[in-house]
Design a protein around this motif. Structure first.
Motif, PDB file in Angstrom:
ATOM      1  N   TYR A 152     -18.490   4.919  54.560  1.00  0.00           N
ATOM      2  CA  TYR A 152     -19.405   4.017  55.273  1.00  0.00           C
ATOM      3  C   TYR A 152     -18.668   2.763  55.737  1.00  0.00           C
ATOM      4  N   PHE A 153     -17.753   2.290  54.926  1.00  0.00           N
ATOM      5  CA  PHE A 153     -16.917   1.146  55.309  1.00  0.00           C
ATOM      6  C   PHE A 153     -16.200   1.436  56.635  1.00  0.00           C
ATOM      7  N   ASP A 154     -15.556   2.593  56.718  1.00  0.00           N
ATOM      8  CA  ASP A 154     -14.856   2.973  57.945  1.00  0.00           C
ATOM      9  C   ASP A 154     -15.812   3.016  59.136  1.00  0.00           C
ATOM     10  N   VAL A 201     -16.290  -6.554  57.312  1.00  0.00           N
ATOM     11  CA  VAL A 201     -16.782  -5.450  56.494  1.00  0.00           C
ATOM     12  C   VAL A 201     -15.934  -5.391  55.236  1.00  0.00           C
ATOM     13  N   ALA A 202     -16.581  -5.457  54.082  1.00  0.00           N
ATOM     14  CA  ALA A 202     -15.863  -5.452  52.807  1.00  0.00           C
ATOM     15  C   ALA A 202     -16.489  -4.420  51.868  1.00  0.00           C
ATOM     16  N   ARG A 203     -15.634  -3.847  51.027  1.00  0.00           N
ATOM     17  CA  ARG A 203     -16.122  -2.901  50.016  1.00  0.00           C
ATOM     18  C   ARG A 203     -15.635  -3.333  48.644  1.00  0.00           C
ATOM     19  N   VAL A 208     -20.917  -1.769  49.958  1.00  0.00           N
ATOM     20  CA  VAL A 208     -20.318  -2.248  51.207  1.00  0.00           C
ATOM     21  C   VAL A 208     -21.099  -3.472  51.671  1.00  0.00           C
ATOM     22  N   VAL A 209     -20.381  -4.545  51.931  1.00  0.00           N
ATOM     23  CA  VAL A 209     -20.972  -5.785  52.443  1.00  0.00           C
ATOM     24  C   VAL A 209     -20.532  -5.962  53.892  1.00  0.00           C
ATOM     25  N   THR A 210     -21.499  -6.155  54.779  1.00  0.00           N
ATOM     26  CA  THR A 210     -21.192  -6.414  56.190  1.00  0.00           C
ATOM     27  C   THR A 210     -21.717  -7.797  56.546  1.00  0.00           C
ATOM     28  N   LEU A 211     -20.797  -8.653  56.958  1.00  0.00           N
ATOM     29  CA  LEU A 211     -21.174 -10.027  57.321  1.00  0.00           C
ATOM     30  C   LEU A 211     -20.938 -10.239  58.811  1.00  0.00           C
ATOM     31  N   ASP A 212     -21.980 -10.665  59.513  1.00  0.00           N
ATOM     32  CA  ASP A 212     -21.890 -10.992  60.941  1.00  0.00           C
ATOM     33  C   ASP A 212     -22.100 -12.486  61.114  1.00  0.00           C
TER      34      ASP A 212
END
Length: 303
Positions: A152-154, A201-203, A208-212
Protein backbone atom coordinates in the motif's frame (compact mmCIF):
# COMPACT_ATOMS: atom_id res chain seq x y z
CA UNK A 1 -27.94 -115.83 -7.01
CA UNK A 2 -25.60 -116.80 -9.75
CA UNK A 3 -21.98 -115.91 -9.76
CA UNK A 4 -22.42 -113.68 -12.89
CA UNK A 5 -25.17 -111.65 -11.28
CA UNK A 6 -23.06 -111.01 -8.19
CA UNK A 7 -20.16 -109.89 -10.32
CA UNK A 8 -22.31 -107.38 -12.24
CA UNK A 9 -23.69 -105.95 -8.98
CA UNK A 10 -20.20 -105.45 -7.64
CA UNK A 11 -19.19 -103.64 -10.80
CA UNK A 12 -22.20 -101.30 -10.57
CA UNK A 13 -21.44 -100.42 -6.95
CA UNK A 14 -17.84 -99.69 -7.83
CA UNK A 15 -18.95 -97.38 -10.68
CA UNK A 16 -21.36 -95.56 -8.35
CA UNK A 17 -18.58 -95.02 -5.80
CA UNK A 18 -16.27 -93.62 -8.49
CA UNK A 19 -19.04 -91.22 -9.72
CA UNK A 20 -19.63 -89.89 -6.19
CA UNK A 21 -15.93 -89.28 -5.64
CA UNK A 22 -15.75 -87.43 -8.99
CA UNK A 23 -18.70 -85.18 -8.09
CA UNK A 24 -17.09 -84.27 -4.80
CA UNK A 25 -13.86 -83.33 -6.58
CA UNK A 26 -15.73 -81.13 -9.07
CA UNK A 27 -17.62 -79.30 -6.31
CA UNK A 28 -14.42 -78.64 -4.40
CA UNK A 29 -12.64 -77.47 -7.55
CA UNK A 30 -15.47 -75.02 -8.30
CA UNK A 31 -15.37 -73.67 -4.75
CA UNK A 32 -11.66 -72.89 -4.83
CA UNK A 33 -11.85 -69.87 -7.28
CA UNK A 34 -14.75 -68.40 -5.30
CA UNK A 35 -12.72 -68.58 -2.11
CA UNK A 36 -9.73 -67.04 -3.85
CA UNK A 37 -11.85 -64.19 -5.21
CA UNK A 38 -13.40 -63.60 -1.81
CA UNK A 39 -10.00 -63.62 -0.19
CA UNK A 40 -8.70 -61.21 -2.84
CA UNK A 41 -11.59 -58.78 -2.28
CA UNK A 42 -11.13 -58.98 1.44
CA UNK A 43 -7.43 -58.22 1.03
CA UNK A 44 -8.07 -55.23 -1.27
CA UNK A 45 -10.69 -53.82 1.04
CA UNK A 46 -8.36 -54.00 3.97
CA UNK A 47 -5.62 -52.30 1.99
CA UNK A 48 -7.95 -49.47 1.01
CA UNK A 49 -9.06 -48.92 4.58
CA UNK A 50 -5.45 -48.78 5.70
CA UNK A 51 -4.60 -46.22 3.01
CA UNK A 52 -7.59 -44.02 3.92
CA UNK A 53 -6.69 -44.15 7.58
CA UNK A 54 -3.07 -43.26 6.82
CA UNK A 55 -4.12 -40.30 4.66
CA UNK A 56 -6.51 -39.04 7.33
CA UNK A 57 -3.85 -39.38 9.98
CA UNK A 58 -1.36 -37.46 7.84
CA UNK A 59 -3.90 -34.72 7.16
CA UNK A 60 -4.72 -34.34 10.85
CA UNK A 61 -1.02 -34.23 11.68
CA UNK A 62 -0.32 -31.42 9.16
CA UNK A 63 -0.19 -27.98 10.87
CA UNK A 64 -2.75 -25.33 9.91
CA UNK A 65 -1.43 -22.41 7.82
CA UNK A 66 -0.15 -19.57 10.00
CA UNK A 67 1.02 -16.01 9.42
CA UNK A 68 2.95 -13.63 11.63
CA UNK A 69 0.67 -11.44 13.71
CA UNK A 70 0.49 -7.68 13.05
CA UNK A 71 2.89 -5.62 15.18
CA UNK A 72 0.44 -2.75 15.80
CA UNK A 73 -3.17 -3.25 16.83
CA UNK A 74 -4.49 0.31 17.03
CA UNK A 75 -4.12 3.89 15.82
CA UNK A 76 -3.79 7.19 17.69
CA UNK A 77 -6.47 9.87 17.61
CA UNK A 78 -5.81 11.41 14.18
CA UNK A 79 -6.39 15.01 15.23
CA UNK A 80 -3.81 14.57 18.01
CA UNK A 81 -1.18 12.92 15.81
CA UNK A 82 0.54 16.29 15.20
CA UNK A 83 1.57 18.57 18.08
CA UNK A 84 -0.11 21.92 18.67
CA UNK A 85 3.21 23.69 18.18
CA UNK A 86 3.72 22.12 14.75
CA UNK A 87 0.13 22.84 13.77
CA UNK A 88 0.66 26.49 14.66
CA UNK A 89 3.59 26.58 12.22
CA UNK A 90 1.85 24.71 9.40
CA UNK A 91 -1.72 25.96 9.74
CA UNK A 92 -1.54 29.07 11.95
CA UNK A 93 -5.12 30.21 11.37
CA UNK A 94 -6.72 26.83 11.91
CA UNK A 95 -8.79 26.66 15.10
CA UNK A 96 -9.22 22.90 15.15
CA UNK A 97 -8.86 19.81 13.02
CA UNK A 98 -11.73 18.10 11.25
CA UNK A 99 -11.72 14.35 11.82
CA UNK A 100 -12.65 12.19 8.86
CA UNK A 101 -15.38 9.58 9.05
CA UNK A 102 -14.28 6.01 9.79
CA UNK A 103 -16.22 2.78 10.28
CA UNK A 104 -13.34 1.39 12.37
CA UNK A 105 -11.07 3.84 14.18
CA UNK A 106 -8.59 1.07 14.98
CA UNK A 107 -8.06 0.46 11.26
CA UNK A 108 -8.28 3.89 9.66
CA UNK A 109 -8.33 7.50 10.71
CA UNK A 110 -7.71 11.00 9.36
CA UNK A 111 -7.79 14.65 10.27
CA UNK A 112 -7.47 17.86 8.21
CA UNK A 113 -6.77 21.49 9.01
CA UNK A 114 -7.53 24.62 6.94
CA UNK A 115 -5.73 27.93 7.42
CA UNK A 116 -6.33 31.23 5.63
CA UNK A 117 -4.30 34.25 6.66
CA UNK A 118 -6.28 37.04 4.99
CA UNK A 119 -4.40 40.31 4.67
CA UNK A 120 -7.00 42.14 2.61
CA UNK A 121 -5.59 44.01 -0.36
CA UNK A 122 -2.14 42.69 0.49
CA UNK A 123 -3.24 39.19 -0.38
CA UNK A 124 -3.70 36.01 1.58
CA UNK A 125 -1.78 32.88 2.50
CA UNK A 126 -3.64 29.59 2.33
CA UNK A 127 -2.52 26.31 3.93
CA UNK A 128 -4.12 22.88 4.06
CA UNK A 129 -2.85 19.89 6.05
CA UNK A 130 -4.25 16.37 6.04
CA UNK A 131 -3.01 13.30 7.91
CA UNK A 132 -4.47 9.88 7.14
CA UNK A 133 -3.53 6.52 8.65
CA UNK A 134 -4.33 3.01 7.50
CA UNK A 135 -3.53 -0.09 9.57
CA UNK A 136 -3.32 -3.61 8.12
CA UNK A 137 -4.03 -6.97 9.72
CA UNK A 138 -2.22 -10.18 8.85
CA UNK A 139 -4.20 -12.57 6.67
CA UNK A 140 -3.48 -16.25 5.97
CA UNK A 141 -4.42 -15.94 2.29
CA UNK A 142 -2.83 -12.52 1.60
CA UNK A 143 0.22 -12.53 3.86
CA UNK A 144 1.64 -10.73 6.89
CA UNK A 145 0.44 -7.25 7.78
CA UNK A 146 3.77 -5.48 7.21
CA UNK A 147 3.96 -6.93 3.68
CA UNK A 148 0.48 -5.62 2.89
CA UNK A 149 1.47 -2.24 4.33
CA UNK A 150 4.55 -2.11 2.08
CA UNK A 151 2.39 -2.79 -0.97
CA UNK A 152 0.00 0.00 0.00
CA UNK A 153 2.93 2.31 0.71
CA UNK A 154 4.18 1.81 -2.86
CA UNK A 155 0.71 2.43 -4.26
CA UNK A 156 0.32 5.68 -2.32
CA UNK A 157 3.66 6.99 -3.63
CA UNK A 158 2.70 6.07 -7.19
CA UNK A 159 -0.61 7.91 -6.89
CA UNK A 160 1.12 11.02 -5.57
CA UNK A 161 3.52 10.96 -8.52
CA UNK A 162 0.69 10.65 -11.04
CA UNK A 163 -1.57 13.54 -9.98
CA UNK A 164 -3.17 15.13 -13.02
CA UNK A 165 -1.80 18.57 -13.81
CA UNK A 166 1.21 18.26 -11.52
CA UNK A 167 4.32 20.16 -12.63
CA UNK A 168 7.95 19.78 -11.58
CA UNK A 169 7.33 16.49 -9.77
CA UNK A 170 10.18 15.48 -7.45
CA UNK A 171 10.50 12.31 -5.39
CA UNK A 172 13.00 11.85 -2.59
CA UNK A 173 13.49 9.68 0.52
CA UNK A 174 12.74 10.96 3.99
CA UNK A 175 15.16 9.77 6.67
CA UNK A 176 14.30 9.02 10.29
CA UNK A 177 10.58 8.56 9.71
CA UNK A 178 9.31 5.10 10.51
CA UNK A 179 10.58 2.07 8.61
CA UNK A 180 10.42 3.80 5.23
CA UNK A 181 9.25 7.17 3.99
CA UNK A 182 9.13 9.01 0.67
CA UNK A 183 8.27 12.62 -0.17
CA UNK A 184 6.63 13.65 -3.45
CA UNK A 185 6.32 17.35 -4.22
CA UNK A 186 5.03 19.29 -7.18
CA UNK A 187 3.20 22.44 -8.29
CA UNK A 188 -0.42 22.84 -9.32
CA UNK A 189 -1.41 25.98 -11.15
CA UNK A 190 -5.01 27.10 -10.65
CA UNK A 191 -6.89 30.31 -11.28
CA UNK A 192 -6.48 31.27 -7.59
CA UNK A 193 -2.70 30.90 -7.75
CA UNK A 194 0.12 28.36 -7.77
CA UNK A 195 -0.23 25.70 -5.12
CA UNK A 196 2.84 23.98 -3.70
CA UNK A 197 2.03 20.39 -2.77
CA UNK A 198 4.03 18.13 -0.44
CA UNK A 199 2.94 14.51 0.04
CA UNK A 200 4.86 12.32 2.47
CA UNK A 201 4.07 8.63 2.64
CA UNK A 202 5.55 6.78 5.61
CA UNK A 203 5.28 3.24 6.92
CA UNK A 204 5.91 2.02 10.44
CA UNK A 205 5.41 -1.73 10.83
CA UNK A 206 1.87 -2.46 9.54
CA UNK A 207 0.63 1.14 9.45
CA UNK A 208 0.90 3.59 6.55
CA UNK A 209 0.71 7.33 7.23
CA UNK A 210 0.02 9.70 4.33
CA UNK A 211 0.51 13.39 4.99
CA UNK A 212 -0.59 16.04 2.46
CA UNK A 213 0.42 19.65 2.91
CA UNK A 214 -0.17 22.38 0.38
CA UNK A 215 -0.18 26.13 0.29
CA UNK A 216 -0.56 29.11 -2.00
CA UNK A 217 -0.31 32.87 -2.04
CA UNK A 218 -3.74 34.20 -3.04
CA UNK A 219 -4.94 37.58 -4.30
CA UNK A 220 -1.47 38.57 -5.42
CA UNK A 221 0.44 37.40 -2.34
CA UNK A 222 3.75 35.59 -2.91
CA UNK A 223 3.94 31.87 -3.53
CA UNK A 224 5.31 29.98 -0.51
CA UNK A 225 8.71 28.29 -0.66
CA UNK A 226 8.48 24.62 -1.59
CA UNK A 227 11.64 23.84 0.40
CA UNK A 228 10.25 25.47 3.53
CA UNK A 229 6.96 23.65 3.16
CA UNK A 230 8.73 20.34 2.71
CA UNK A 231 10.66 20.81 5.95
CA UNK A 232 7.41 21.56 7.78
CA UNK A 233 5.70 18.55 6.21
CA UNK A 234 8.57 16.25 7.18
CA UNK A 235 8.38 17.46 10.77
CA UNK A 236 4.65 16.79 10.92
CA UNK A 237 5.07 13.36 9.32
CA UNK A 238 7.68 12.35 11.91
CA UNK A 239 5.28 13.33 14.69
CA UNK A 240 2.40 11.38 13.14
CA UNK A 241 4.54 8.25 12.78
CA UNK A 242 5.78 8.62 16.35
CA UNK A 243 2.15 8.93 17.53
CA UNK A 244 1.37 5.57 15.92
CA UNK A 245 4.24 3.89 17.74
CA UNK A 246 3.36 5.55 21.05
CA UNK A 247 -0.28 4.49 20.74
CA UNK A 248 0.97 0.89 20.66
CA UNK A 249 3.43 1.30 23.50
CA UNK A 250 6.50 1.45 21.29
CA UNK A 251 8.97 4.05 20.03
CA UNK A 252 10.62 6.98 21.73
CA UNK A 253 8.01 9.52 20.69
CA UNK A 254 10.37 11.23 18.26
CA UNK A 255 10.62 9.43 14.95
CA UNK A 256 8.57 6.27 15.35
CA UNK A 257 11.45 3.96 14.49
CA UNK A 258 14.72 3.89 12.62
CA UNK A 259 14.67 4.42 8.86
CA UNK A 260 15.26 1.41 6.71
CA UNK A 261 18.41 1.15 4.62
CA UNK A 262 16.36 1.48 1.45
CA UNK A 263 14.61 4.59 2.70
CA UNK A 264 17.86 6.32 3.64
CA UNK A 265 19.54 5.65 0.31
CA UNK A 266 16.94 5.99 -2.39
CA UNK A 267 13.29 6.86 -3.03
CA UNK A 268 10.64 4.22 -2.62
CA UNK A 269 10.69 1.32 -5.04
CA UNK A 270 7.32 2.57 -6.22
CA UNK A 271 8.94 5.47 -8.09
CA UNK A 272 10.07 2.97 -10.70
CA UNK A 273 7.88 -0.05 -9.96
CA UNK A 274 4.30 0.09 -11.11
CA UNK A 275 3.16 -2.88 -9.03
CA UNK A 276 -0.03 -2.24 -7.08
CA UNK A 277 -1.89 -4.71 -4.92
CA UNK A 278 -4.89 -4.58 -2.76
CA UNK A 279 -4.46 -4.52 1.00
CA UNK A 280 -5.61 -7.15 3.35
CA UNK A 281 -9.12 -8.20 3.93
CA UNK A 282 -10.66 -5.82 6.42
CA UNK A 283 -8.45 -2.90 5.43
CA UNK A 284 -9.40 -1.33 2.15
CA UNK A 285 -6.76 0.39 0.04
CA UNK A 286 -9.11 3.35 -0.33
CA UNK A 287 -9.40 5.65 2.69
CA UNK A 288 -12.94 6.16 3.94
CA UNK A 289 -14.90 9.21 2.91
CA UNK A 290 -13.31 12.19 4.51
CA UNK A 291 -10.21 10.26 5.47
CA UNK A 292 -7.96 11.79 2.86
CA UNK A 293 -8.56 14.84 0.72
CA UNK A 294 -6.80 15.16 -2.61
CA UNK A 295 -4.84 18.36 -3.20
CA UNK A 296 -6.10 18.34 -6.76
CA UNK A 297 -9.74 18.67 -5.80
CA UNK A 298 -10.28 21.97 -4.06
CA UNK A 299 -7.42 23.29 -2.00
CA UNK A 300 -8.38 26.90 -2.48
CA UNK A 301 -12.11 26.48 -1.89
CA UNK A 302 -11.43 24.95 1.49
CA UNK A 303 -10.64 28.42 2.69
Amino acid sequence: MSEGTMQRRAQREERDQRAKRLNRLLVCAAAVPVMLVAAGCSSDSGSGDSTDKAEKAAASASPSPTVQAAAYGKLPEPCKAVSKKTLKDLAPKSKSGKEGKSDDISTRGSCSWNSLDNNGVKGSQFRWLNVSMLRFESDVTRGPADKLAREYFDKQVQEAQAVEGAKSVKTEPVAGTGDQATAVRYELKKKEGTFKQQTIVARVENVVVTLDYNGAGLAGDKTPSSDDMLKDAEKAAKEAVAAVSEANGKGDGKAGGAPSEAASKSPSKSSSDSSSKSPSKGASDKPSKGASASPTKKPASQS
